[in-house]
Design an enzyme around this catalytic site. Structure first.
Site, PDB file in Angstrom:
ATOM      1  N   THR A 122       3.245 -36.525 -34.339  1.00 56.24           N
ATOM      2  CA  THR A 122       3.213 -37.947 -34.636  1.00 56.24           C
ATOM      3  C   THR A 122       3.278 -38.123 -36.139  1.00 56.24           C
ATOM      4  O   THR A 122       3.154 -37.159 -36.902  1.00 56.24           O
ATOM      5  CB  THR A 122       1.919 -38.607 -34.114  1.00 56.24           C
ATOM      6  OG1 THR A 122       0.829 -38.200 -34.948  1.00 56.24           O
ATOM      7  CG2 THR A 122       1.642 -38.231 -32.682  1.00 56.24           C
ATOM      8  N   SER A 124       1.112 -39.395 -37.963  1.00 55.78           N
ATOM      9  CA  SER A 124      -0.191 -39.321 -38.606  1.00 55.78           C
ATOM     10  C   SER A 124      -0.778 -37.925 -38.618  1.00 55.78           C
ATOM     11  O   SER A 124      -1.379 -37.512 -39.602  1.00 55.78           O
ATOM     12  CB  SER A 124      -1.174 -40.264 -37.901  1.00 55.78           C
ATOM     13  OG  SER A 124      -1.303 -39.903 -36.540  1.00 55.78           O
ATOM     14  N   CYS A 125      -0.602 -37.166 -37.542  1.00 53.49           N
ATOM     15  CA  CYS A 125      -1.369 -35.926 -37.425  1.00 53.49           C
ATOM     16  C   CYS A 125      -0.558 -34.678 -37.661  1.00 53.49           C
ATOM     17  O   CYS A 125      -1.122 -33.604 -37.778  1.00 53.49           O
ATOM     18  CB  CYS A 125      -2.010 -35.836 -36.042  1.00 53.49           C
ATOM     19  SG  CYS A 125      -0.834 -35.503 -34.713  1.00 53.49           S
ATOM     20  N   GLY A 126       0.754 -34.759 -37.689  1.00 48.86           N
ATOM     21  CA  GLY A 126       1.530 -33.544 -37.813  1.00 48.86           C
ATOM     22  C   GLY A 126       1.627 -32.833 -36.485  1.00 48.86           C
ATOM     23  O   GLY A 126       1.612 -33.452 -35.431  1.00 48.86           O
ATOM     24  N   CYS A 128       0.547 -31.133 -33.276  1.00 52.46           N
ATOM     25  CA  CYS A 128      -0.683 -31.244 -32.502  1.00 52.46           C
ATOM     26  C   CYS A 128      -0.638 -30.331 -31.275  1.00 52.46           C
ATOM     27  O   CYS A 128       0.417 -29.928 -30.824  1.00 52.46           O
ATOM     28  CB  CYS A 128      -0.890 -32.684 -32.039  1.00 52.46           C
ATOM     29  SG  CYS A 128      -0.941 -33.880 -33.373  1.00 52.46           S
TER      30      CYS A 128
END
Length: 288
Positions: A122, A124-126, A128
């Protein structure tokens, strides 16, 4: 900026102006575009490439993003491992070309699909869903601990302003992260922006791969947000001896930087900074 930005009508509320009867007005606003990019990888031949990853990104420099992602995930080692990389038609109407098709060079192993190593990302999180820290602790081909890079602290303090001055997308939207590759003299070599900070870094590294500049010895990477474990790993995979961030690092980022022999700088703001690892590369001398 092309598809990197879009316009949308908004209701602008200004409480300070409300007493004068101008508290709410309708006006257009510019937003950063966020769209999925599917990366397909495989050997040459029809129908051989399989989806490997889907990342939410800002369109632009998509080939750099795909190549950088493959390099920082340890799936390729250099541009010679890629036969072709091209944007392809997707299923959308009208077509938005949100697919990159990467054909690996002969002899390069195709990535295997492992449910424990989920490549969905995503903005935001890279990356996952990987099974453990060991699964993402990809070893770099480039040792950085002996890199003799030396940067005066006073010069390093100037770099966030230089990065910010080059952020055209952020100027229009206020919603894009940036990653900039700098020389020890403070020259900005390349800058990339994206709604995802990990994507911005992959775009920089992908550019370096395609320009045959790896390893990025003697250079430093500056990111506009925080320094996560993933960004530290990406910098290490590209052979960067120094990663600097305007915000905070995480504990894992500091641990990995220490393990790699990298210099990690956080809270690089104004004339102050925190050096978490590798302080020998930061000098108190005035630049020449």
């Amino acid at each position: 900026m092309g598809r990197a930005t879009d316009r949308r009508g908004v209701l602008r509320i200004d409480l300070d102006a409300a007493t004068a009867g101008r508290g709410a007005i309708r006006r257009p606003d510019t937003l950063a575009v966020e769209e999925p990019l599917e990366i397909r990888v495989g050997a040459a031949g029809p129908g051989r490439r399989r989806p490997l990853a889907v990342t939410m990104r800002t369109p632009g420099d998509d080939l750099d993003l795909a190549i950088g992602f493959l390099l920082t995930e340890g799936l390729i080692r250099s541009t010679d491992d890629v036969l072709t990389a091209q944007l392809c038609a997707g299923a959308e109407t009208p077509n938005t070309y949100n697919v990159v098709d990467v054909v690996l060079a002969p002899g390069v192993p195709e990535p295997t699909t492992d449910p424990s190593r989920n490549f969905y990302t995503t903005s935001s999180c890279g990356v996952c869903g990987k099974a453990s820290i060991d699964a993402v602790r990809t070893r770099s081909l480039f040792p950085v601990s002996a890199d003799p890079l030396s940067v005066p602290a006073v010069l390093l303090a100037e770099l966030p302003d230089r990065l910010r001055a080059a952020q055209r997308g952020f100027d229009r939207t206020g919603g894009l992260h940036a990653a900039g590759l700098f020389t020890p003299d403070g020259e900005l070599v390349v800058l990339r922006e994206d709604v995802g900070r990990h994507n911005a870094v992959d775009k920089v590294i992908g550019w370096a791969v395609r320009e045959r500049r790896l390893p990025l010895a003697g250079h430093l990477l500056l990111v506009s947000g925080r320094a996560s474990f993933e960004l530290t790993q990406k910098a290490w995979m590209a052979g960067l001896p120094l990663l600097a961030a305007v915000s905070a690092p995480s504990t894992l980022a500091a641990e990995l930087a220490d393990e790699a022999g990298m210099t990690l700088v956080g809270f690089l703001r104004g004339r102050t900074m925190n050096v978490y690892t590798g302080p020998h590369r930061i000098t108190m001398e005035l630049p020449a």
